[in-house]
Design a protein around this motif. Structure first.
Motif, PDB file in Angstrom:
ATOM      1  N   MET A   1      54.347  72.612  22.327  1.00  0.00           N
ATOM      2  CA  MET A   1      54.676  72.054  23.627  1.00  0.00           C
ATOM      3  C   MET A   1      55.431  73.079  24.484  1.00  0.00           C
ATOM      4  O   MET A   1      55.214  73.146  25.687  1.00  0.00           O
ATOM      5  CB  MET A   1      55.500  70.780  23.421  1.00  0.00           C
ATOM      6  CG  MET A   1      55.661  69.996  24.664  1.00  0.00           C
ATOM      7  SD  MET A   1      54.045  69.475  25.222  1.00  0.00           S
ATOM      8  CE  MET A   1      54.468  68.314  26.420  1.00  0.00           C
ATOM      9  N   GLU A   2      56.299  73.854  23.862  1.00  0.00           N
ATOM     10  CA  GLU A   2      57.055  74.864  24.604  1.00  0.00           C
ATOM     11  C   GLU A   2      56.126  75.952  25.137  1.00  0.00           C
ATOM     12  O   GLU A   2      56.351  76.480  26.229  1.00  0.00           O
ATOM     13  CB  GLU A   2      58.141  75.484  23.708  1.00  0.00           C
ATOM     14  CG  GLU A   2      59.190  74.500  23.223  1.00  0.00           C
ATOM     15  CD  GLU A   2      59.960  73.844  24.361  1.00  0.00           C
ATOM     16  OE1 GLU A   2      60.226  74.524  25.370  1.00  0.00           O
ATOM     17  OE2 GLU A   2      60.279  72.658  24.241  1.00  0.00           O
ATOM     18  N   TYR A   3      55.084  76.277  24.385  1.00  0.00           N
ATOM     19  CA  TYR A   3      54.150  77.304  24.826  1.00  0.00           C
ATOM     20  C   TYR A   3      53.321  76.814  26.014  1.00  0.00           C
ATOM     21  O   TYR A   3      52.922  77.601  26.866  1.00  0.00           O
ATOM     22  CB  TYR A   3      53.250  77.754  23.675  1.00  0.00           C
ATOM     23  CG  TYR A   3      54.026  78.460  22.593  1.00  0.00           C
ATOM     24  CD1 TYR A   3      54.485  79.758  22.790  1.00  0.00           C
ATOM     25  CD2 TYR A   3      54.339  77.812  21.403  1.00  0.00           C
ATOM     26  CE1 TYR A   3      55.228  80.404  21.821  1.00  0.00           C
ATOM     27  CE2 TYR A   3      55.085  78.453  20.429  1.00  0.00           C
ATOM     28  CZ  TYR A   3      55.526  79.751  20.641  1.00  0.00           C
ATOM     29  OH  TYR A   3      56.260  80.388  19.681  1.00  0.00           O
ATOM     30  N   LEU A   4      53.076  75.518  26.069  1.00  0.00           N
ATOM     31  CA  LEU A   4      52.400  74.939  27.224  1.00  0.00           C
ATOM     32  C   LEU A   4      53.262  75.090  28.473  1.00  0.00           C
ATOM     33  O   LEU A   4      52.765  75.386  29.562  1.00  0.00           O
ATOM     34  CB  LEU A   4      52.067  73.464  26.968  1.00  0.00           C
ATOM     35  CG  LEU A   4      51.324  72.737  28.082  1.00  0.00           C
ATOM     36  CD1 LEU A   4      49.975  73.391  28.345  1.00  0.00           C
ATOM     37  CD2 LEU A   4      51.149  71.272  27.726  1.00  0.00           C
ATOM     38  N   ARG A   5      54.564  74.918  28.318  1.00  0.00           N
ATOM     39  CA  ARG A   5      55.480  75.128  29.445  1.00  0.00           C
ATOM     40  C   ARG A   5      55.450  76.589  29.907  1.00  0.00           C
ATOM     41  O   ARG A   5      55.471  76.868  31.105  1.00  0.00           O
ATOM     42  CB  ARG A   5      56.907  74.746  29.052  1.00  0.00           C
ATOM     43  CG  ARG A   5      57.096  73.266  28.894  1.00  0.00           C
ATOM     44  CD  ARG A   5      58.528  72.943  28.563  1.00  0.00           C
ATOM     45  NE  ARG A   5      58.634  71.515  28.286  1.00  0.00           N
ATOM     46  CZ  ARG A   5      59.675  70.959  27.738  1.00  0.00           C
ATOM     47  NH1 ARG A   5      60.724  71.686  27.384  1.00  0.00           N
ATOM     48  NH2 ARG A   5      59.689  69.654  27.519  1.00  0.00           N
ATOM     49  N   ILE A   6      55.398  77.501  28.965  1.00  0.00           N
ATOM     50  CA  ILE A   6      55.318  78.923  29.304  1.00  0.00           C
ATOM     51  C   ILE A   6      54.001  79.212  30.024  1.00  0.00           C
ATOM     52  O   ILE A   6      53.971  79.938  31.021  1.00  0.00           O
ATOM     53  CB  ILE A   6      55.465  79.804  28.039  1.00  0.00           C
ATOM     54  CG1 ILE A   6      56.832  79.602  27.385  1.00  0.00           C
ATOM     55  CG2 ILE A   6      55.211  81.273  28.345  1.00  0.00           C
ATOM     56  CD1 ILE A   6      58.006  79.967  28.269  1.00  0.00           C
ATOM     57  N   LEU A   7      52.908  78.626  29.537  1.00  0.00           N
ATOM     58  CA  LEU A   7      51.603  78.801  30.165  1.00  0.00           C
ATOM     59  C   LEU A   7      51.645  78.303  31.610  1.00  0.00           C
ATOM     60  O   LEU A   7      51.182  78.990  32.526  1.00  0.00           O
ATOM     61  CB  LEU A   7      50.536  78.034  29.369  1.00  0.00           C
ATOM     62  CG  LEU A   7      49.115  78.227  29.858  1.00  0.00           C
ATOM     63  CD1 LEU A   7      48.243  78.709  28.719  1.00  0.00           C
ATOM     64  CD2 LEU A   7      48.563  76.931  30.399  1.00  0.00           C
ATOM     65  N   ILE A   8      52.224  77.139  31.846  1.00  0.00           N
ATOM     66  CA  ILE A   8      52.320  76.586  33.195  1.00  0.00           C
ATOM     67  C   ILE A   8      53.250  77.431  34.063  1.00  0.00           C
ATOM     68  O   ILE A   8      52.948  77.685  35.230  1.00  0.00           O
ATOM     69  CB  ILE A   8      52.766  75.106  33.144  1.00  0.00           C
ATOM     70  CG1 ILE A   8      51.645  74.268  32.508  1.00  0.00           C
ATOM     71  CG2 ILE A   8      53.124  74.581  34.520  1.00  0.00           C
ATOM     72  CD1 ILE A   8      52.028  72.854  32.172  1.00  0.00           C
ATOM     73  N   LEU A   9      54.352  77.880  33.498  1.00  0.00           N
ATOM     74  CA  LEU A   9      55.265  78.757  34.254  1.00  0.00           C
ATOM     75  C   LEU A   9      54.569  80.034  34.705  1.00  0.00           C
ATOM     76  O   LEU A   9      54.837  80.536  35.798  1.00  0.00           O
ATOM     77  CB  LEU A   9      56.473  79.133  33.396  1.00  0.00           C
ATOM     78  CG  LEU A   9      57.723  78.292  33.522  1.00  0.00           C
ATOM     79  CD1 LEU A   9      58.782  78.764  32.534  1.00  0.00           C
ATOM     80  CD2 LEU A   9      58.270  78.309  34.927  1.00  0.00           C
ATOM     81  N   SER A  10      53.695  80.559  33.865  1.00  0.00           N
ATOM     82  CA  SER A  10      53.012  81.805  34.216  1.00  0.00           C
ATOM     83  C   SER A  10      51.958  81.592  35.299  1.00  0.00           C
ATOM     84  O   SER A  10      51.494  82.558  35.900  1.00  0.00           O
ATOM     85  CB  SER A  10      52.380  82.440  32.982  1.00  0.00           C
ATOM     86  OG  SER A  10      51.335  81.637  32.489  1.00  0.00           O
ATOM     87  N   MET A  11      51.605  80.351  35.575  1.00  0.00           N
ATOM     88  CA  MET A  11      50.646  80.051  36.638  1.00  0.00           C
ATOM     89  C   MET A  11      51.316  79.902  38.006  1.00  0.00           C
ATOM     90  O   MET A  11      50.652  80.010  39.030  1.00  0.00           O
ATOM     91  CB  MET A  11      49.903  78.747  36.328  1.00  0.00           C
ATOM     92  CG  MET A  11      48.972  78.820  35.174  1.00  0.00           C
ATOM     93  SD  MET A  11      48.231  77.213  34.925  1.00  0.00           S
ATOM     94  CE  MET A  11      46.822  77.645  33.946  1.00  0.00           C
ATOM     95  N   SER A  38      51.471  83.405  28.259  1.00  0.00           N
ATOM     96  CA  SER A  38      51.717  83.948  29.601  1.00  0.00           C
ATOM     97  C   SER A  38      50.484  84.644  30.163  1.00  0.00           C
ATOM     98  O   SER A  38      50.145  84.457  31.332  1.00  0.00           O
ATOM     99  CB  SER A  38      52.885  84.926  29.570  1.00  0.00           C
ATOM    100  OG  SER A  38      54.060  84.278  29.218  1.00  0.00           O
ATOM    101  N   VAL A  39      49.832  85.446  29.356  1.00  0.00           N
ATOM    102  CA  VAL A  39      48.633  86.148  29.818  1.00  0.00           C
ATOM    103  C   VAL A  39      47.522  85.145  30.139  1.00  0.00           C
ATOM    104  O   VAL A  39      46.868  85.255  31.184  1.00  0.00           O
ATOM    105  CB  VAL A  39      48.158  87.190  28.772  1.00  0.00           C
ATOM    106  CG1 VAL A  39      46.780  87.721  29.119  1.00  0.00           C
ATOM    107  CG2 VAL A  39      49.149  88.336  28.685  1.00  0.00           C
ATOM    108  N   LEU A  40      47.342  84.164  29.275  1.00  0.00           N
ATOM    109  CA  LEU A  40      46.307  83.149  29.526  1.00  0.00           C
ATOM    110  C   LEU A  40      46.587  82.377  30.806  1.00  0.00           C
ATOM    111  O   LEU A  40      45.698  82.205  31.651  1.00  0.00           O
ATOM    112  CB  LEU A  40      46.207  82.176  28.348  1.00  0.00           C
ATOM    113  CG  LEU A  40      45.466  82.671  27.124  1.00  0.00           C
ATOM    114  CD1 LEU A  40      45.531  81.636  26.010  1.00  0.00           C
ATOM    115  CD2 LEU A  40      44.024  82.987  27.462  1.00  0.00           C
TER     116      LEU A  40
END
Length: 145
Positions: A1-11, A38-40
């Motif tokens: 779940m935390e990685y999903l937050r990172i993914l959204i933050l990187s967008m 983050s890259v994704l």
């Protein structure tokens, strides 16, 4: 779940990859997972951005907003199309790959749409640039460079 937050933050244009990686590191997450998320996230947002920017530019042409500026840009592109097409892919990679303010996915997508790059080339350029920028930001976050 935390990685999903990172993914959204990187967008998000304010943080992008350059802000998401240090936030993920500060959250004590796995650096490889933070890097990948983050890259994704930063790369996936580029395709809709390029398409949206193209529609905005076309709308501006149709409504005759900034017509002189758009015509000058078109004329420059037409005059040096062969050189610019070859250099634009490398240019997008370098533009995104150097982690400075305003040199991220959002701005590169706007540039790619103005230069009329193919979606695949724009996406690949942004992806490679994000990979490079992600490594640099990760190394900076761990005080390696």
């Amino acid at each position: 779940m935390e990685y999903l937050r990172i993914l959204i933050l990187s967008m998000i244009p304010v943080t992008e990859l350059r802000g998401a990686i240090p936030i993920g590191i500060a959250m004590d997450l796995n650096p490889i997972g933070v890097y990948i998320a983050s890259v994704l996230g930063s790369t996936l947002v580029s395709v809709p951005l390029v398409l949206t920017y193209r529609h905005i530019v076309q709308f501006m042409r149709d409504k005759k907003i900034l017509t002189k500026l758009l015509n000058k840009i078109d004329q420059k592109i037409e005059n040096s199309m062969k050189k610019m097409k070859a250099a634009s892919f490398l240019g997008i990679i370098l533009f995104v790959g150097i982690p400075l303010p305003t040199t991220g996915t959002w701005t590169a997508s706007a540039i790619a749409s103005i230069l009329r790059m193919r979606i695949v080339e724009a996406f690949a350029g942004v992806f490679i640039g994000n990979c490079i920028a992600g490594i640099i930001v990760l190394l900076i976050s761990y005080h390696i460079i």
